[in-house]
Design a protein around this motif. Structure first.
Motif, mmCIF file in Angstrom:
data_model
loop_
_atom_site.group_PDB
_atom_site.id
_atom_site.type_symbol
_atom_site.label_atom_id
_atom_site.label_comp_id
_atom_site.label_asym_id
_atom_site.label_seq_id
_atom_site.Cartn_x
_atom_site.Cartn_y
_atom_site.Cartn_z
ATOM 1 N N PRO A 17 -17.915 19.666 15.672
ATOM 2 C CA PRO A 17 -18.742 19.007 16.682
ATOM 3 C C PRO A 17 -18.832 19.843 17.954
ATOM 4 C CG PRO A 17 -16.589 17.959 16.536
ATOM 5 C CD PRO A 17 -16.661 18.939 15.403
ATOM 6 N N ALA A 18 -19.893 19.662 18.690
ATOM 7 C CA ALA A 18 -20.077 20.398 19.942
ATOM 8 C C ALA A 18 -19.133 19.856 21.013
ATOM 9 C CB ALA A 18 -21.529 20.273 20.398
ATOM 10 N N PHE A 19 -18.746 20.722 21.922
ATOM 11 C CA PHE A 19 -17.907 20.302 23.037
ATOM 12 C C PHE A 19 -18.690 19.283 23.860
ATOM 13 C CE2 PHE A 19 -16.190 20.897 27.392
ATOM 14 C CZ PHE A 19 -14.882 20.553 27.129
ATOM 15 N N PRO A 20 -18.128 18.093 24.107
ATOM 16 C CA PRO A 20 -18.928 16.993 24.640
ATOM 17 C C PRO A 20 -19.011 16.877 26.158
ATOM 18 C CG PRO A 20 -16.781 16.170 24.007
ATOM 19 C CD PRO A 20 -16.792 17.646 23.654
ATOM 20 N N PHE A 21 -18.339 17.771 26.915
ATOM 21 C CA PHE A 21 -18.268 17.572 28.359
ATOM 22 C C PHE A 21 -18.919 18.696 29.150
ATOM 23 C CE2 PHE A 21 -14.342 15.516 26.643
ATOM 24 C CZ PHE A 21 -14.764 14.207 26.844
ATOM 25 N N THR A 22 -19.440 18.337 30.322
ATOM 26 C CA THR A 22 -20.004 19.312 31.251
ATOM 27 C C THR A 22 -18.920 19.776 32.213
ATOM 28 O OG1 THR A 22 -20.609 17.636 32.888
ATOM 29 C CG2 THR A 22 -22.223 18.101 31.133
ATOM 30 N N GLU A 23 -19.230 20.800 33.011
ATOM 31 C CA GLU A 23 -18.282 21.258 34.028
ATOM 32 C C GLU A 23 -18.000 20.149 35.038
ATOM 33 O OE1 GLU A 23 -16.412 23.956 34.310
ATOM 34 O OE2 GLU A 23 -17.134 24.532 32.319
ATOM 35 N N ARG A 24 -19.004 19.358 35.340
ATOM 36 C CA ARG A 24 -18.795 18.233 36.261
ATOM 37 C C ARG A 24 -17.832 17.223 35.656
ATOM 38 N NH1 ARG A 24 -20.438 13.119 37.228
ATOM 39 N NH2 ARG A 24 -20.596 12.459 39.422
ATOM 40 N N ASP A 25 -17.987 16.947 34.368
ATOM 41 C CA ASP A 25 -17.053 16.043 33.690
ATOM 42 C C ASP A 25 -15.629 16.576 33.790
ATOM 43 O OD1 ASP A 25 -18.962 14.165 32.791
ATOM 44 O OD2 ASP A 25 -19.387 15.352 30.994
ATOM 45 N N LEU A 26 -15.450 17.867 33.504
ATOM 46 C CA LEU A 26 -14.109 18.449 33.546
ATOM 47 C C LEU A 26 -13.512 18.351 34.945
ATOM 48 C CD1 LEU A 26 -14.518 21.617 31.289
ATOM 49 C CD2 LEU A 26 -13.500 19.412 30.701
ATOM 50 N N ALA A 27 -14.348 18.526 35.964
ATOM 51 C CA ALA A 27 -13.865 18.398 37.340
ATOM 52 C C ALA A 27 -13.378 16.980 37.615
ATOM 53 C CB ALA A 27 -14.969 18.778 38.324
ATOM 54 N N ARG A 28 -14.088 15.980 37.082
ATOM 55 C CA ARG A 28 -13.685 14.594 37.300
ATOM 56 C C ARG A 28 -12.401 14.271 36.529
ATOM 57 N NH1 ARG A 28 -17.221 10.917 39.234
ATOM 58 N NH2 ARG A 28 -15.267 9.770 39.526
ATOM 59 N N PHE A 29 -12.286 14.772 35.306
ATOM 60 C CA PHE A 29 -11.034 14.591 34.569
ATOM 61 C C PHE A 29 -9.873 15.246 35.326
ATOM 62 C CE2 PHE A 29 -13.711 13.917 30.678
ATOM 63 C CZ PHE A 29 -13.121 12.729 30.244
#
Length: 328
Positions: free
Chosen positions: A11-23
């Motif tokens: 499966p494709a990686f499901p998160f954006t850079e913005r998502d990673l910043a929020r995590f």
């Protein structure tokens, strides 16, 4: 002619850079609150008081829901000694005493972004804890290297087991329900009531996890990382909360943090974490393995003292093995 079953597509990686910043922000918030509680606790505080204080600080910091309720374990409970039912994981009336280790574990959710962290500490002096805390570094490096090599998750688990045995410690994450060393983390999108939990897990967590279990099993994968058949697959792209938990007699310790797995790489979401800072600011020591060979990481371990007096020659209750390059 019989047709060969198709290999499930990665499966494709499901998160954006913005998502990673929020995590990352949520994980930092969780560790910040754990450090605040670590500075607050003192001898006489109970596990229940510690979890209540941790929850209070998380809510004040903006946490809206929990993947699971906060946990605290003191003394030999850090090593899950005599744990036989899931109910024993919940905070009890154990009081912290001088020299005791402790573990704080929390999993806050902010705007659907989830973190799941484990923070190990001690009150006063505990040399066994010092050794285990230093040796945790090896497991962080080992897990990352194995996942980057796209080894099946069950094989990574086995490599961690081998390193634990080489150190002379006990695998304590096998005591968790399902024997898990980790689990996938996603952005919670379920619409159940926030702040409500069932058996320690948030209602939204259970809804999301149930949906993922069904979806992943249809593709021959599992969002739970253990040592069984369901984990005999390559690391699934996404975020994984990883928690190697080691013990020696009455002392247990772990870290738990988010590992980013992409289609062709892996890295820890954040290196500015308490256990990493501890390793980076401590002096180092070197040594060779008990038989002159290196362990699974290729780093080696310190030879056992033939007199049985421990690494300092004074305390036979201490573990007698540590990796080359381990911080003390």
């Amino acid at each position: 002619m019989p047709r060969t079953p198709a290999t499930p597509a990665t499966p494709a990686f499901p998160f954006t850079e913005r998502d990673l910043a929020r995590f990352r922000e949520t994980q930092q918030l969780a560790y910040d609150c754990a450090e605040q509680v670590a500075a607050w606790i003192e001898p006489g505080v109970t596990e229940r008081q510690a979890t209540a204080e941790l929850r209070r600080r998380l809510v004040v910091a903006g946490v809206q829901d929990f993947f699971h309720v906060p946990f605290a374990w003191f003394g030999d409970r850090t090593a899950f000694r005599h744990f036989h039912t899931p109910l024993q994981f919940f905070a009890g009336n154990r009081r912290l005493q001088e020299g005791m280790p402790y573990v704080l574990d929390c999993a806050p959710v902010v705007d659907g972004y989830t973190a799941d962290i484990g923070y190990g500490g001690k009150v006063g002096e505990n040399r066994v804890w010092d050794r285990l805390a230093a040796d945790l570094r090896v497991y962080r490096e080992l897990i990352l290297a194995e996942v980057r090599a796209r080894r099946p998750l069950a094989e990574v688990y086995a490599a961690v087991d081998a390193q634990i045995e080489a150190h002379g410690y006990d695998n304590r994450h096998r005591v968790y329900p399902g024997r898990v060393i980790g689990h996938q983390v996603t952005r919670t999108t379920a619409r159940g009531p926030a702040g409500v939990n069932v058996l320690g897990f948030g209602v939204r967590t259970l809804q999301t996890l149930g949906r993922e279990l069904v979806s992943e099993r249809l593709h021959g994968r599992s969002p739970l990382w253990a040592d069984g058949r369901s984990s005999r697959h390559a690391p699934t792209p996404g975020l994984w909360a990883v928690e190697p938990h080691i013990g020696f007699r009455e002392v247990g310790i772990k870290f738990e943090e988010l590992l980013v797995v992409t289609e062709d790489d892996a890295y820890w979401l954040d290196d500015d974490l308490p256990h990493v800072r501890r390793w980076n600011t401590a002096p180092t020591a070197t040594g060779t393995g008990p038989t002159g060979t290196t362990g699974p990481t290729g780093t080696g371990t310190v030879a056992t003292d033939p007199a049985g007096t421990g690494p300092t020659g004074t305390d036979p209750t201490e573990p007698t093995a540590a990796p080359e390059g381990a911080v003390r």
